[in-house]
Motif scaffolding. Structure first.
Motif, PDB file in Angstrom:
ATOM      1  N   LEU A   3       0.892  -1.253  -0.040  1.00 31.60           N
ATOM      2  CA  LEU A   3      -0.016  -0.101  -0.008  1.00 31.60           C
ATOM      3  C   LEU A   3       0.770   1.274   0.037  1.00 31.60           C
ATOM      4  O   LEU A   3       0.280   2.436  -0.133  1.00 31.60           O
ATOM      5  CB  LEU A   3      -0.884  -0.004   1.184  1.00 31.60           C
ATOM      6  CG  LEU A   3      -1.922  -1.094   1.128  1.00 31.60           C
ATOM      7  CD1 LEU A   3      -2.887  -0.999   2.743  1.00 31.60           C
ATOM      8  CD2 LEU A   3      -2.848  -1.212  -0.100  1.00 31.60           C
ATOM      9  N   THR A   4       2.382   1.131   0.087  1.00 34.71           N
ATOM     10  CA  THR A   4       3.102   2.465   0.242  1.00 34.71           C
ATOM     11  C   THR A   4       3.124   2.786  -1.214  1.00 34.71           C
ATOM     12  O   THR A   4       3.275   2.066  -2.236  1.00 34.71           O
ATOM     13  CB  THR A   4       4.344   1.967   0.602  1.00 34.71           C
ATOM     14  OG1 THR A   4       4.374   1.379   2.007  1.00 34.71           O
ATOM     15  CG2 THR A   4       5.415   3.106   0.814  1.00 34.71           C
ATOM     16  N   SER A  20      11.022 -13.825  12.997  1.00 35.03           N
ATOM     17  CA  SER A  20       9.826 -13.510  11.971  1.00 35.03           C
ATOM     18  C   SER A  20      10.684 -13.122  10.860  1.00 35.03           C
ATOM     19  O   SER A  20      11.952 -12.475  10.739  1.00 35.03           O
ATOM     20  CB  SER A  20       9.000 -12.259  12.412  1.00 35.03           C
ATOM     21  OG  SER A  20       8.073 -12.619  13.506  1.00 35.03           O
ATOM     22  N   GLN A  21      10.220 -13.451   9.718  1.00 33.81           N
ATOM     23  CA  GLN A  21      10.825 -13.206   8.368  1.00 33.81           C
ATOM     24  C   GLN A  21       9.749 -11.929   7.452  1.00 33.81           C
ATOM     25  O   GLN A  21       8.482 -12.349   7.582  1.00 33.81           O
ATOM     26  CB  GLN A  21      11.230 -14.138   7.622  1.00 33.81           C
ATOM     27  CG  GLN A  21      12.390 -14.900   8.171  1.00 33.81           C
ATOM     28  CD  GLN A  21      12.698 -16.178   7.604  1.00 33.81           C
ATOM     29  OE1 GLN A  21      12.245 -16.348   6.484  1.00 33.81           O
ATOM     30  NE2 GLN A  21      13.592 -17.073   8.040  1.00 33.81           N
ATOM     31  N   LEU A  22      10.265 -11.146   6.709  1.00 37.64           N
ATOM     32  CA  LEU A  22       9.416 -10.366   5.778  1.00 37.64           C
ATOM     33  C   LEU A  22       9.715 -11.001   4.276  1.00 37.64           C
ATOM     34  O   LEU A  22      10.649 -10.910   3.935  1.00 37.64           O
ATOM     35  CB  LEU A  22       9.992  -9.147   5.722  1.00 37.64           C
ATOM     36  CG  LEU A  22       9.138  -7.991   4.821  1.00 37.64           C
ATOM     37  CD1 LEU A  22       7.775  -8.161   5.297  1.00 37.64           C
ATOM     38  CD2 LEU A  22       9.708  -6.689   5.161  1.00 37.64           C
ATOM     39  N   GLN A  23       8.552 -11.475   3.806  1.00 43.04           N
ATOM     40  CA  GLN A  23       8.861 -12.007   2.376  1.00 43.04           C
ATOM     41  C   GLN A  23       7.915 -11.123   1.449  1.00 43.04           C
ATOM     42  O   GLN A  23       6.858 -10.602   1.571  1.00 43.04           O
ATOM     43  CB  GLN A  23       8.045 -13.433   2.290  1.00 43.04           C
ATOM     44  CG  GLN A  23       8.578 -14.277   3.206  1.00 43.04           C
ATOM     45  CD  GLN A  23       8.290 -15.792   2.897  1.00 43.04           C
ATOM     46  OE1 GLN A  23       7.551 -15.912   1.809  1.00 43.04           O
ATOM     47  NE2 GLN A  23       8.520 -16.589   3.833  1.00 43.04           N
ATOM     48  N   HIS A  24       8.764 -10.249   0.574  1.00 47.38           N
ATOM     49  CA  HIS A  24       8.513  -9.374  -0.234  1.00 47.38           C
ATOM     50  C   HIS A  24       9.360  -9.332  -1.517  1.00 47.38           C
ATOM     51  O   HIS A  24      10.558  -9.671  -1.523  1.00 47.38           O
ATOM     52  CB  HIS A  24       8.331  -8.039   0.390  1.00 47.38           C
ATOM     53  CG  HIS A  24       7.590  -7.067  -0.614  1.00 47.38           C
ATOM     54  ND1 HIS A  24       6.244  -7.012  -0.535  1.00 47.38           N
ATOM     55  CD2 HIS A  24       7.852  -6.051  -1.522  1.00 47.38           C
ATOM     56  CE1 HIS A  24       5.838  -6.062  -1.502  1.00 47.38           C
ATOM     57  NE2 HIS A  24       6.828  -5.505  -1.764  1.00 47.38           N
ATOM     58  N   ASP A  25       8.566  -9.208  -2.629  1.00 46.64           N
ATOM     59  CA  ASP A  25       9.605  -9.239  -4.037  1.00 46.64           C
ATOM     60  C   ASP A  25      10.477  -7.842  -3.996  1.00 46.64           C
ATOM     61  O   ASP A  25       9.804  -6.684  -3.943  1.00 46.64           O
ATOM     62  CB  ASP A  25       8.676  -8.863  -5.326  1.00 46.64           C
ATOM     63  CG  ASP A  25       9.246  -8.719  -6.476  1.00 46.64           C
ATOM     64  OD1 ASP A  25      10.491  -8.851  -6.516  1.00 46.64           O
ATOM     65  OD2 ASP A  25       8.627  -8.833  -7.394  1.00 46.64           O
ATOM     66  N   LEU A  26      11.703  -8.215  -3.680  1.00 39.69           N
ATOM     67  CA  LEU A  26      12.708  -6.978  -3.702  1.00 39.69           C
ATOM     68  C   LEU A  26      12.699  -6.318  -4.835  1.00 39.69           C
ATOM     69  O   LEU A  26      12.909  -5.001  -4.715  1.00 39.69           O
ATOM     70  CB  LEU A  26      13.992  -7.520  -3.381  1.00 39.69           C
ATOM     71  CG  LEU A  26      14.205  -8.178  -1.951  1.00 39.69           C
ATOM     72  CD1 LEU A  26      15.753  -8.676  -2.064  1.00 39.69           C
ATOM     73  CD2 LEU A  26      14.038  -7.300  -0.897  1.00 39.69           C
ATOM     74  N   LEU A  30      12.722  -1.830  -5.184  1.00 38.23           N
ATOM     75  CA  LEU A  30      13.612  -1.169  -6.008  1.00 38.23           C
ATOM     76  C   LEU A  30      12.871  -0.301  -7.220  1.00 38.23           C
ATOM     77  O   LEU A  30      13.164   1.022  -7.270  1.00 38.23           O
ATOM     78  CB  LEU A  30      14.765  -2.012  -6.506  1.00 38.23           C
ATOM     79  CG  LEU A  30      15.673  -2.664  -5.783  1.00 38.23           C
ATOM     80  CD1 LEU A  30      16.384  -3.618  -6.307  1.00 38.23           C
ATOM     81  CD2 LEU A  30      16.466  -1.716  -4.778  1.00 38.23           C
ATOM     82  N   VAL A  31      11.854  -0.850  -7.822  1.00 40.84           N
ATOM     83  CA  VAL A  31      11.133  -0.095  -9.013  1.00 40.84           C
ATOM     84  C   VAL A  31      10.487   1.017  -8.621  1.00 40.84           C
ATOM     85  O   VAL A  31      10.471   1.981  -8.968  1.00 40.84           O
ATOM     86  CB  VAL A  31      10.371  -1.163  -9.734  1.00 40.84           C
ATOM     87  CG1 VAL A  31       9.465  -0.391 -10.624  1.00 40.84           C
ATOM     88  CG2 VAL A  31      11.380  -2.343 -10.470  1.00 40.84           C
ATOM     89  N   ARG A  32       9.780   0.526  -7.238  1.00 40.52           N
ATOM     90  CA  ARG A  32       9.096   1.794  -6.672  1.00 40.52           C
ATOM     91  C   ARG A  32       9.598   2.711  -5.851  1.00 40.52           C
ATOM     92  O   ARG A  32       9.005   3.368  -5.327  1.00 40.52           O
ATOM     93  CB  ARG A  32       7.637   1.280  -6.216  1.00 40.52           C
ATOM     94  CG  ARG A  32       6.653   0.313  -7.194  1.00 40.52           C
ATOM     95  CD  ARG A  32       5.450   0.011  -6.570  1.00 40.52           C
ATOM     96  NE  ARG A  32       5.378  -0.596  -5.448  1.00 40.52           N
ATOM     97  CZ  ARG A  32       4.773  -0.412  -4.387  1.00 40.52           C
ATOM     98  NH1 ARG A  32       4.042   0.788  -4.177  1.00 40.52           N
ATOM     99  NH2 ARG A  32       4.700  -1.038  -3.130  1.00 40.52           N
ATOM    100  N   GLU A  33      10.802   2.447  -5.560  1.00 39.32           N
ATOM    101  CA  GLU A  33      11.858   3.220  -4.695  1.00 39.32           C
ATOM    102  C   GLU A  33      11.118   3.451  -3.218  1.00 39.32           C
ATOM    103  O   GLU A  33      11.005   4.370  -2.872  1.00 39.32           O
ATOM    104  CB  GLU A  33      12.027   4.500  -5.266  1.00 39.32           C
ATOM    105  CG  GLU A  33      12.607   4.552  -6.631  1.00 39.32           C
ATOM    106  CD  GLU A  33      12.816   5.949  -7.359  1.00 39.32           C
ATOM    107  OE1 GLU A  33      12.164   6.700  -7.238  1.00 39.32           O
ATOM    108  OE2 GLU A  33      13.847   5.993  -7.984  1.00 39.32           O
TER     109      GLU A  33
END
Length: 93
Positions: A3-4, A20-26, A30-33
């Motif tokens: 949502l950022t 705990s781990q954060l799973q997100h497409d890195l 980068l693309v959305r800065e």
């Protein structure tokens, strides 16, 4: 994080359970800065104790919010925040 807004910052606060781990497409970050920042001023045990005090109504959490604004009053809320005239400023839909 999803949502950022582009170029925005996501703030991770409080203490997640150990491991705990954060799973997100890195590439999305980068693309959305997107910047991810953390904010933590308490241990996991301190958070548990604080939540217990709030749930048992020993601490009036509602009373901590000194200023409330509707989303349409966003500009005014930011002015209050920047002026430092409120303890906690809440913006609601």
């Amino acid at each position: 994080i999803t949502l950022t807004r582009r170029g925005g910052r996501g703030c991770l606060f409080a203490v997640p359970p150990h491991g705990s781990q954060l799973q997100h497409d890195l590439s999305d970050l980068l693309v959305r800065e997107i910047s991810i920042i953390s904010s933590n001023a308490a241990t996991e045990q301190e958070m548990r104790e604080a939540l217990e005090l709030v749930s048992e109504k020993v601490v009036d959490a509602e009373g901590l919010i000194t200023n409330r604004y509707r989303i349409e009053e966003f500009g005014e809320a930011i002015k209050t925040f920047k002026a430092g005239t409120g303890l906690k400023v809440a913006i609601t839909p």
